[in-house]
Design a protein around this motif. Structure first.
Motif, PDB file in Angstrom:
ATOM      1  N   ILE A   1      51.130  72.755  33.168  1.00  0.00           N
ATOM      2  CA  ILE A   1      51.959  71.571  33.440  1.00  0.00           C
ATOM      3  C   ILE A   1      51.724  70.499  32.375  1.00  0.00           C
ATOM      4  CG2 ILE A   1      52.298  69.640  35.027  1.00  0.00           C
ATOM      5  CD1 ILE A   1      51.726  71.598  37.315  1.00  0.00           C
ATOM      6  N   VAL A   2      50.454  70.287  32.006  1.00  0.00           N
ATOM      7  CA  VAL A   2      50.127  69.300  30.974  1.00  0.00           C
ATOM      8  C   VAL A   2      50.767  69.703  29.641  1.00  0.00           C
ATOM      9  CG1 VAL A   2      48.242  68.334  29.592  1.00  0.00           C
ATOM     10  CG2 VAL A   2      48.018  68.495  32.082  1.00  0.00           C
ATOM     11  N   LYS A   3      50.692  70.995  29.331  1.00  0.00           N
ATOM     12  CA  LYS A   3      51.300  71.481  28.085  1.00  0.00           C
ATOM     13  C   LYS A   3      52.799  71.188  28.049  1.00  0.00           C
ATOM     14  CE  LYS A   3      52.427  75.785  25.677  1.00  0.00           C
ATOM     15  NZ  LYS A   3      52.326  77.269  25.705  1.00  0.00           N
ATOM     16  N   ASN A   4      53.463  71.346  29.196  1.00  0.00           N
ATOM     17  CA  ASN A   4      54.917  71.183  29.250  1.00  0.00           C
ATOM     18  C   ASN A   4      55.361  69.728  29.424  1.00  0.00           C
ATOM     19  OD1 ASN A   4      55.268  73.960  28.993  1.00  0.00           O
ATOM     20  ND2 ASN A   4      55.266  74.299  31.202  1.00  0.00           N
ATOM     21  N   ASN A   5      54.397  68.805  29.471  1.00  0.00           N
ATOM     22  CA  ASN A   5      54.729  67.382  29.620  1.00  0.00           C
ATOM     23  C   ASN A   5      53.978  66.541  28.589  1.00  0.00           C
ATOM     24  OD1 ASN A   5      56.386  66.883  32.348  1.00  0.00           O
ATOM     25  ND2 ASN A   5      54.980  68.614  32.653  1.00  0.00           N
ATOM     26  N   PRO A   6      54.224  66.783  27.312  1.00  0.00           N
ATOM     27  CA  PRO A   6      53.516  66.030  26.275  1.00  0.00           C
ATOM     28  C   PRO A   6      53.927  64.569  26.249  1.00  0.00           C
ATOM     29  CG  PRO A   6      55.288  67.328  25.307  1.00  0.00           C
ATOM     30  CD  PRO A   6      55.206  67.736  26.749  1.00  0.00           C
ATOM     31  N   GLY A   7      53.000  63.728  25.790  1.00  0.00           N
ATOM     32  CA  GLY A   7      53.296  62.321  25.610  1.00  0.00           C
ATOM     33  C   GLY A   7      53.267  61.479  26.871  1.00  0.00           C
ATOM     34  N   LYS A   8      52.895  62.048  28.006  1.00  0.00           N
ATOM     35  CA  LYS A   8      52.892  61.298  29.266  1.00  0.00           C
ATOM     36  C   LYS A   8      51.500  60.793  29.648  1.00  0.00           C
ATOM     37  CE  LYS A   8      56.906  63.567  31.364  1.00  0.00           C
ATOM     38  NZ  LYS A   8      57.409  64.326  32.551  1.00  0.00           N
TER      39      LYS A   8
END
Length: 295
Positions: free
Chosen positions: A145-152
């Motif tokens: 999930i972290v990989k698929n939501n960069p910059g957050k």
């Protein structure tokens, strides 16, 4: 080649399985839910399933034990322990200041499995007490999930294998609150198993149901082991789910079922009117430090 059902790629269960089998080739079937791991082997799609059943910090994994008791008939064929080493994982560029140093004030949310998160609360309180904590299905899912939501400003608590699997980096290693954090795993399946590595002993797990609740009932059961000097490493009560106040007793005996004294103890317990179910008699393996660097 043995086929084995296990939780998602990059979880502690996955790491633990690789450690147990070493260089021996196996076919892995990854599942998101522990119920699907059980059902894969119960339905014949895989030969074995990897089940975590106890943790040093969190204790018994009651859901998994209840599945072994109530939902499937899969004997335990091996037991081993493996360290639950958790790390803070993300894209490191998101958490650096203008000088290139770590800046955890930029962390907005931390994701992980609830058990893994609970094992790292001291680190989180010290470095990012303001961060939102979100529980997900597994540590590997958190990393994905972290990989698929960069910059957050999101980070995950997970394994080194999970970071490598999803192409992220470890910001801080070994962030668990206790360094002696180990998980006990069992390999369940219908067939006996032979591994090339040497076991440290044998164990038999049994389930005892008392005929009724009367004074001294559990004492009589334990006496059958005590006077034979059979060592018990664990005894735990679990509800039968049939009637309020009725319980099974899950007992681990440090003897193989083929030993001279254990079958006699079981027959004595049955003579008391108890029901006895053998959950498995299997070799046990300890964690070998020299393999730790493979993670």
């Amino acid at each position: 080649m043995k086929s084995i059902a296990v939780l998602p790629q990059g979880t502690v269960s996955h790491e633990a399985l690789l450690h147990l089998f070493g260089a021996e080739p196996v076919k892995l079937e990854h599942h998101k839910l522990i119920s699907d791991v059980f059902l894969s082997t119960a339905g014949g799609a895989t030969d074995y399933s990897v089940i975590p059943i106890e943790n040093t910090i969190e204790g018994s994994v009651s859901l998994h034990i209840d599945w072994l008791i109530n939902e499937v008939n899969l004997p335990m064929q091996a037991e081993w322990i493996f360290p639950s080493i958790q790390n803070l994982i993300s894209n490191p560029q998101e958490f650096k200041d203008d000088s290139g140093y770590k800046d955890y004030t930029k962390i907005v949310k931390i994701l992980s499995h609830s058990v893994a998160m609970a094992q790292c609360l001291q680190f989180i309180r010290e470095h990012a007490p303001w961060a939102e904590l979100e529980s997900v299905g597994s540590t590997s899912e958190a990393v994905e999930i972290v990989k698929n939501n960069p910059g957050k400003g999101w980070a995950a608590v997970g394994t080194a294998l999970g970071a490598a699997t999803h192409g992220l980096e470890i910001l801080d290693r070994k962030i668990t609150d206790h360094h002696n954090n180990y998980t006990r795993f069992v390999l369940v399946g219908p067939h006996k198993l032979k591994l090339p590595r040497k076991s440290v002993g044998d164990k038999t797990s049994i389930l005892v149901t008392l005929p009724e609740d009367f004074p001294g009932a559990l004492h009589q059961v334990l006496s059958a082991f005590a006077w034979r000097r059979l060592n018990l490493s664990r005894i735990e009560s679990r509800p039968t789910k049939k009637k309020l106040g009725t319980y099974y007793f899950y007992i681990d005996v440090l003897e193989p079922i083929e030993s001279v004294l254990l079958p006699a103890a079981i027959e004595e317990i049955k003579a008391l009117g108890c029901q006895v179910r053998i959950l498995g008699s299997y070799p046990t393996y300890t964690y070998e430090e020299e393999k730790a660097e493979v993670q």
